[in-house]
Design a protein around this motif. Structure first.
Motif, PDB file in Angstrom:
ATOM      1  N   LEU A 213       0.815  -1.218   0.000  1.00 26.42           N
ATOM      2  CA  LEU A 213       0.000   0.000   0.000  1.00 26.42           C
ATOM      3  C   LEU A 213       0.851   1.274   0.000  1.00 26.42           C
ATOM      4  CD1 LEU A 213      -3.014  -0.972   2.301  1.00 26.42           C
ATOM      5  CD2 LEU A 213      -2.622  -1.429  -0.127  1.00 26.42           C
ATOM      6  N   PRO A 214       1.897   1.386   0.843  1.00 31.34           N
ATOM      7  CA  PRO A 214       2.758   2.575   0.742  1.00 31.34           C
ATOM      8  C   PRO A 214       3.450   2.681  -0.613  1.00 31.34           C
ATOM      9  CG  PRO A 214       3.095   1.454   2.837  1.00 31.34           C
ATOM     10  CD  PRO A 214       2.252   0.544   1.991  1.00 31.34           C
ATOM     11  N   TRP A 215       3.821   1.546  -1.189  1.00 35.65           N
ATOM     12  CA  TRP A 215       4.464   1.539  -2.513  1.00 35.65           C
ATOM     13  C   TRP A 215       3.530   2.116  -3.564  1.00 35.65           C
ATOM     14  CZ3 TRP A 215       3.358  -1.053  -7.129  1.00 35.65           C
ATOM     15  CH2 TRP A 215       4.375  -1.084  -8.079  1.00 35.65           C
ATOM     16  N   VAL A 216       2.255   1.737  -3.497  1.00 38.28           N
ATOM     17  CA  VAL A 216       1.273   2.252  -4.447  1.00 38.28           C
ATOM     18  C   VAL A 216       1.069   3.759  -4.244  1.00 38.28           C
ATOM     19  CG1 VAL A 216      -1.143   2.169  -5.154  1.00 38.28           C
ATOM     20  CG2 VAL A 216       0.079   0.041  -4.673  1.00 38.28           C
ATOM     21  N   MET A 217       0.977   4.200  -3.000  1.00 36.91           N
ATOM     22  CA  MET A 217       0.738   5.615  -2.719  1.00 36.91           C
ATOM     23  C   MET A 217       1.838   6.510  -3.287  1.00 36.91           C
ATOM     24  SD  MET A 217      -2.171   5.840  -1.287  1.00 36.91           S
ATOM     25  CE  MET A 217      -2.132   7.528  -0.696  1.00 36.91           C
ATOM     26  N   GLN A 218       3.038   5.979  -3.408  1.00 36.30           N
ATOM     27  CA  GLN A 218       4.153   6.745  -3.976  1.00 36.30           C
ATOM     28  C   GLN A 218       4.141   6.725  -5.502  1.00 36.30           C
ATOM     29  OE1 GLN A 218       7.698   5.046  -2.245  1.00 36.30           O
ATOM     30  NE2 GLN A 218       7.156   5.702  -0.162  1.00 36.30           N
ATOM     31  N   GLU A 227      -2.572  -6.623 -11.997  1.00 39.34           N
ATOM     32  CA  GLU A 227      -1.430  -7.496 -12.236  1.00 39.34           C
ATOM     33  C   GLU A 227      -0.133  -6.865 -11.731  1.00 39.34           C
ATOM     34  OE1 GLU A 227      -3.841  -6.850 -14.403  1.00 39.34           O
ATOM     35  OE2 GLU A 227      -4.768  -8.849 -14.303  1.00 39.34           O
ATOM     36  N   ASP A 228       0.009  -5.537 -11.904  1.00 40.00           N
ATOM     37  CA  ASP A 228       1.196  -4.853 -11.388  1.00 40.00           C
ATOM     38  C   ASP A 228       1.276  -4.990  -9.870  1.00 40.00           C
ATOM     39  OD1 ASP A 228       1.928  -3.956 -13.931  1.00 40.00           O
ATOM     40  OD2 ASP A 228       0.727  -2.132 -13.738  1.00 40.00           O
ATOM     41  N   LEU A 229       0.138  -4.785  -9.218  1.00 41.59           N
ATOM     42  CA  LEU A 229       0.107  -4.882  -7.761  1.00 41.59           C
ATOM     43  C   LEU A 229       0.378  -6.308  -7.303  1.00 41.59           C
ATOM     44  CD1 LEU A 229      -1.175  -2.093  -8.185  1.00 41.59           C
ATOM     45  CD2 LEU A 229      -2.804  -2.635  -6.379  1.00 41.59           C
ATOM     46  N   ALA A 230      -0.170  -7.269  -8.045  1.00 38.90           N
ATOM     47  CA  ALA A 230       0.027  -8.672  -7.684  1.00 38.90           C
ATOM     48  C   ALA A 230       1.492  -9.068  -7.808  1.00 38.90           C
ATOM     49  CB  ALA A 230      -0.848  -9.565  -8.563  1.00 38.90           C
ATOM     50  N   ARG A 231       2.147  -8.606  -8.885  1.00 45.73           N
ATOM     51  CA  ARG A 231       3.569  -8.912  -9.050  1.00 45.73           C
ATOM     52  C   ARG A 231       4.384  -8.302  -7.916  1.00 45.73           C
ATOM     53  NH1 ARG A 231       2.498  -8.328 -14.627  1.00 45.73           N
ATOM     54  NH2 ARG A 231       2.951  -6.091 -14.532  1.00 45.73           N
ATOM     55  N   ARG A 232       4.048  -7.059  -7.548  1.00 42.61           N
ATOM     56  CA  ARG A 232       4.776  -6.407  -6.460  1.00 42.61           C
ATOM     57  C   ARG A 232       4.594  -7.167  -5.157  1.00 42.61           C
ATOM     58  NH1 ARG A 232       9.036  -3.107  -5.192  1.00 42.61           N
ATOM     59  NH2 ARG A 232       8.738  -2.433  -3.023  1.00 42.61           N
ATOM     60  N   ALA A 233       3.386  -7.687  -4.927  1.00 38.46           N
ATOM     61  CA  ALA A 233       3.099  -8.429  -3.697  1.00 38.46           C
ATOM     62  C   ALA A 233       3.511  -9.888  -3.802  1.00 38.46           C
ATOM     63  CB  ALA A 233       1.617  -8.331  -3.371  1.00 38.46           C
ATOM     64  N   ASN A 234       3.975 -10.282  -4.985  1.00 38.29           N
ATOM     65  CA  ASN A 234       4.431 -11.655  -5.217  1.00 38.29           C
ATOM     66  C   ASN A 234       3.317 -12.666  -4.964  1.00 38.29           C
ATOM     67  OD1 ASN A 234       6.348 -13.584  -5.986  1.00 38.29           O
ATOM     68  ND2 ASN A 234       7.020 -13.925  -3.869  1.00 38.29           N
ATOM     69  N   MET A 235       2.155 -12.391  -5.573  1.00 40.97           N
ATOM     70  CA  MET A 235       1.029 -13.317  -5.462  1.00 40.97           C
ATOM     71  C   MET A 235       0.173 -13.200  -6.713  1.00 40.97           C
ATOM     72  SD  MET A 235      -1.437 -11.346  -2.682  1.00 40.97           S
ATOM     73  CE  MET A 235      -0.146 -11.169  -1.461  1.00 40.97           C
ATOM     74  N   SER A 236      -0.758 -14.097  -6.886  1.00 38.84           N
ATOM     75  CA  SER A 236      -1.657 -14.031  -8.033  1.00 38.84           C
ATOM     76  C   SER A 236      -2.650 -12.888  -7.859  1.00 38.84           C
ATOM     77  CB  SER A 236      -2.416 -15.341  -8.194  1.00 38.84           C
ATOM     78  OG  SER A 236      -3.338 -15.516  -7.134  1.00 38.84           O
ATOM     79  N   ALA A 237      -3.215 -12.431  -8.985  1.00 45.75           N
ATOM     80  CA  ALA A 237      -4.201 -11.358  -8.926  1.00 45.75           C
ATOM     81  C   ALA A 237      -5.414 -11.786  -8.097  1.00 45.75           C
ATOM     82  CB  ALA A 237      -4.636 -10.975 -10.341  1.00 45.75           C
TER      83      ALA A 237
END
Length: 311
Positions: A213-218, A227-237
């Motif tokens: 969440l902090p990564w997204v806010m920046q 998919e971008d968020l899922a890759r960052r979190a290292n999990m499936s969408a």
């Protein structure tokens, strides 16, 4: 904004009534300019929970207010006083903004004010509200519903969320944050969040969303997909969406859109940037996209928001 009239009759709960008085009736010292003119309206001294309340004016004064707030009722099966229904109906016809807190929705529904609209109330009574008033589209899974001039909230804490949402609409996020800090409560929870989240927001550093969440806010100005968020979190969408719903009560894209609208509000309030530049900074891409989402979320176009709420 302007005048706020709070309905008071026997059988209302003191918590929601006192909350409305505190939010709208006590102006923090740090806030410049005018504030709300609050009046508690009832035809006689009333019993609210364990307390007795002496109203300032009669129920007929509701029709003179800009905003009318109906606090929660103790017993949703009890007959709603005819004088309250008459006063609430008159206020609605006079153009007042109608607001119910928790089970106060039963009063608005009985007056026909919620017919054809989405509404909510405390989760324990949503089925009863839907059954009794089939003309109302009852949403049991949200904190509050904003139909523009008619607003309803779920119970207790969600009622506070709706009160702060109204301050945010009337005065902007900066002022709402000042009020929230004085009350020592979170400044904003979107109405679409779930009333009851099975897993609370965790404090652990190793929670899957704690770093995301902090990564997204920046990076709100960047094009981001699930998919971008899922890759960052290292999990499936799909797995990410489950975590988002459990933690925030909403989907990743809806949460992202809410943050982008809030970023646009901050820029409209605190900068002289043009709409195109704000759209880019908030990750909306174009001014047209910003205007569409902003109008839908906030209720007014960005230009109107800036003129009205610039602090």
């Amino acid at each position: 904004m302007g005048s706020v009239a709070i309905a008071a009759t026997d059988g209302m709960l003191h918590f929601e009534l006192a909350m409305a008085c505190e939010v709208f009736g006590a102006k923090p010292d740090a806030i410049p300019g005018p504030w709300y003119d609050v009046t508690v309206c009832g035809d006689h001294p009333v019993r609210a929970g364990r307390f007795h309340v002496r109203p300032d004016r009669g129920l007929g004064h509701l029709a003179d207010a800009d905003t009318v707030i109906v606090p929660a009722v103790t017993d949703v099966d009890a007959e709603i006083p005819a004088d309250l229904l008459k006063a609430v109906t008159a206020a609605s016809r006079a153009g007042a903004r109608m607001v119910s807190l928790c089970t106060g929705a039963f009063v608005l529904a009985a007056a026909g004010i919620l017919d054809g609209l989405r509404a909510t109330t405390h989760w324990a009574h949503t089925d009863q509200l839907a059954t009794r008033y089939p003309e109302v589209t009852v949403d049991p899974d949200v904190l509050y519903v904003d139909n523009g001039n008619v607003l309803t909230s779920a119970g207790k804490a969600a009622a506070m969320d709706l009160c702060l949402h109204l301050v945010r609409r009337d005065h902007g996020p900066a002022i709402a944050n000042i009020v929230a800090r004085r009350l020592v409560v979170p400044p904003h929870r979107a109405g679409g969040q779930a009333q009851y989240v099975t897993t609370p927001v965790p404090d652990q550093d190793d929670h899957p969303l704690s770093g995301l969440l902090p990564w997204v806010m920046q990076r709100l100005d960047q094009p981001l997909t699930v998919e971008d968020l899922a890759r960052r979190a290292n999990m499936s969408a799909r797995h990410l969406t489950r975590h988002f719903r459990a933690t925030t009560g909403t989907t990743p894209l809806q949460w992202l859109l809410t943050q982008r609208v809030r970023r646009a509000q901050e820029l409209l309030e605190n900068t002289d940037h043009g709409i195109d530049l704000i759209a880019a900074a908030a990750g909306m891409g174009t001014a047209t996209t910003l205007r569409r989402h902003f109008q839908r979320s906030v209720g007014v176009p960005p230009d109107t928001y800036r003129r009205t709420f610039r602090t």
